[in-house]
Enzyme design. Structure first.
Site, PDB file in Angstrom:
ATOM      1  N   CYS A 154      15.137  29.641   3.852  1.00 14.14           N
ATOM      2  CA  CYS A 154      16.147  30.706   3.881  1.00 14.14           C
ATOM      3  C   CYS A 154      17.036  30.390   5.070  1.00 14.14           C
ATOM      4  O   CYS A 154      16.664  30.653   6.211  1.00 14.14           O
ATOM      5  CB  CYS A 154      15.507  32.083   4.036  1.00 14.14           C
ATOM      6  SG  CYS A 154      16.735  33.390   4.229  1.00 14.14           S
ATOM      7  N   CYS A 157      18.387  33.680   7.021  1.00 17.20           N
ATOM      8  CA  CYS A 157      17.530  34.711   7.603  1.00 17.20           C
ATOM      9  C   CYS A 157      16.082  34.224   7.588  1.00 17.20           C
ATOM     10  O   CYS A 157      15.755  33.255   8.263  1.00 17.20           O
ATOM     11  CB  CYS A 157      17.715  36.007   6.796  1.00 17.20           C
ATOM     12  SG  CYS A 157      16.825  37.423   7.462  1.00 17.20           S
ATOM     13  N   SER A 158      15.223  34.869   6.816  1.00 16.80           N
ATOM     14  CA  SER A 158      13.805  34.508   6.820  1.00 16.80           C
ATOM     15  C   SER A 158      13.147  34.915   5.504  1.00 16.80           C
ATOM     16  O   SER A 158      11.961  35.199   5.475  1.00 16.80           O
ATOM     17  CB  SER A 158      13.114  35.219   7.985  1.00 16.80           C
ATOM     18  OG  SER A 158      13.397  36.611   7.938  1.00 16.80           O
ATOM     19  N   CYS A 159      13.919  34.953   4.428  1.00 20.89           N
ATOM     20  CA  CYS A 159      13.403  35.434   3.142  1.00 20.89           C
ATOM     21  C   CYS A 159      12.243  34.573   2.674  1.00 20.89           C
ATOM     22  O   CYS A 159      12.294  33.343   2.752  1.00 20.89           O
ATOM     23  CB  CYS A 159      14.528  35.440   2.114  1.00 20.89           C
ATOM     24  SG  CYS A 159      15.890  36.511   2.619  1.00 20.89           S
TER      25      CYS A 159
END
Lengths: 254, 218
Positions: A154, A157-159
């Site tokens: 991701c 972000c940090s999905c």
């Protein structure tokens, strides 16, 4: 703005109170039980003025303390409950993690019809095992083959698929991985000890929308006699992100 | 917005550093930040409640890079609570409720909030179909967007139609536009060399999920 004006207690006061309930660091419920009392003591007791030869500047702007202050104020305002917070932490520390995803992978390895459903509609097939939920409502499963190696990232972000893999490791959320996975995936994989041959296509899946990705790793040779449960035991988190292969267990018991 | 969170393709960050037997939370406070962030969610209903992603992305780049992941979450959460008026600076600083202020009440969901982030059961015509050649539009919004910079202006192939989702982009103050335009989201395959030139291996590919508004026919 003068922050000290009209303020019942400074941060130092809060720390003193927190220290009084030292056990509260381990048991937040106890802190909450004691907090109103300490608070009351403050209003009627020490008040302002004293200890200002050591004002709050010598209190380290410690993140742990700031978080405790926030939790405390939100609990006192009736907005959150400490027990509910404990439960959320416990869920992700102890109940939801890559074992869930490993079960999905092992099922796909032993059941060709499940594998087919999983790749055609990841959400429905993972739902059969009960592993849908927050940050994993819409799932796409991508299969590694002798011709294709998949890697999930991701960049924005940090999905990450929480219900199947739990919360992501720090490296997955870090700048080096987010920056490099899309421009030099082979170098990234090499750093994880995974050298992908030139004739194997690398596919990088950047989780930019609401779909979350899970890699279905290849079943290693030499695992033909293993049960589904044993297979789940060898599937690593990293193999389901795409930075590792699954290795057959070595040693004599097989 | 064009800032540091949009990291895809950058150099200079060094090696990836995996940790053996990494705990879910490295410190107790990290777990509390995670849990608090989730638990305060319902309090944002019916209030000014800046978007999660927008608020993270608004952290100035130098600070963003110097903060740990859950430090950013803490900043994001406190920003939301302050903007919405649910807590005051003094409360945040002291850890005690302001005397005399009434306890906040949960509000019903705003009827102007529009659809959520998930898949929508709506009949919206699809502008694209698998195998269509498309180009990522050259967009540079000041608010939150899910279109990463590295695909803008680049050509790709639609691989799959994932169905209808509400656009998650925000205006430049982090508020979602009232019209969140439900539309199809597609998996789009970009050849690695279309994005990165000779640096990439021929045959490799990057798959990016794009809302229809981010795309145009190639």
């Amino acid at each position: 703005m003068d922050e000290s004006e009209g303020r019942p207690v400074d941060r130092r006061g809060f720390i003193r109170d927190a220290a009084v309930g030292a056990a509260a660091f381990a048991t937040p419920g106890k802190l909450m039980a004691e907090q109103p009392e300490s608070s009351h003591a403050h209003e009627t007791g020490h008040g302002h003025g004293h200890d200002h030869d050591h004002d709050h500047q010598d209190v380290p702007p410690d993140i742990a303390l700031r978080v405790r202050a926030l939790e405390s104020v939100l609990v006192e305002k009736g907005m959150v409950g400490s027990a509910a917070l404990d439960q959320i932490v416990d869920t992700y520390e102890n109940r939801i993690g890559p074992r869930n995803g490993a079960e999905v992978v092992a099922r796909a390895w032993v059941d060709p019809a499940y594998r087919e459903r999983l790749l055609a509609d990841g959400t429905a097939a993972i739902g059969e095992l009960g592993y849908l939920g927050g940050q994993g409502e819409h799932m796409k499963v991508v299969a590694n083959t002798p011709e294709v190696h998949n890697l999930v990232v991701c960049t924005l972000c940090s999905c990450y698929p929480w219900p199947t893999l739990g919360l992501p490791p720090v490296w997955y959320k870090s700048a080096p991985f987010r920056a490099r996975a899309v421009i030099e995936p082979r170098a990234v994989l090499s750093e994880f000890g995974l050298d992908v041959p030139e004739d194997v296509e690398v596919r990088v899946w950047d989780s930019t929308a609401e779909i979350r990705y899970l890699v279905l790793p290849e079943r290693p040779a030499g695992t033909e006699d293993m049960t589904e449960e044993e297979l789940a035991g060898i599937v690593s988190r990293d193999s389901m992100i795409g930075v590792a292969r699954v290795e057959a267990p070595s040693g004599g018991d097989r | 917005m064009n800032t540091i969170h949009d990291m895809g393709g950058m150099d200079g960050f060094g090696p990836i550093e995996p940790e053996e037997n990494e705990p879910v939370f490295h410190h107790r406070w990290e777990g509390r930040v995670y849990a608090l962030t989730r638990a305060v969610g319902p309090w944002g209903r019916g209030r000014e409640w800046p978007s999660f992603r927008y608020t993270l992305e608004s952290i100035p780049p130098v600070e963003y890079l110097s903060m740990s992941y859950y430090e950013r979450w803490f900043r994001m959460m406190t920003t939301r609570l302050l903007v919405s008026g649910l807590i005051s600076e003094t409360e945040l600083e002291t850890g005690y409720p302001d005397p005399g202020t009434p306890r906040p009440e949960l509000l019903p969901a705003s009827n102007t909030g529009g659809p959520g982030a998930g898949l929508l059961d709506m009949d919206v015509p699809a502008r694209f179909a698998p195998n269509d050649q498309v180009r990522a539009r050259n967009l540079h919004p000041r608010g939150h967007t899910r279109q990463p910079r590295y695909v803008r202006g680049r050509q790709g192939t639609v691989v799959e139609d994932y169905g209808v989702y509400a656009l998650q982009d925000t205006d430049e103050e982090g508020r979602r536009p009232l019209d969140r335009r439900p539309q199809h989201v597609y998996s789009v395959r970009f050849e690695a060399r279309e994005l990165w030139g000779e640096r990439a291996a021929a045959g490799d590919a990057i798959y990016v999920d794009l809302w229809e508004d981010y795309m145009e026919p190639a």
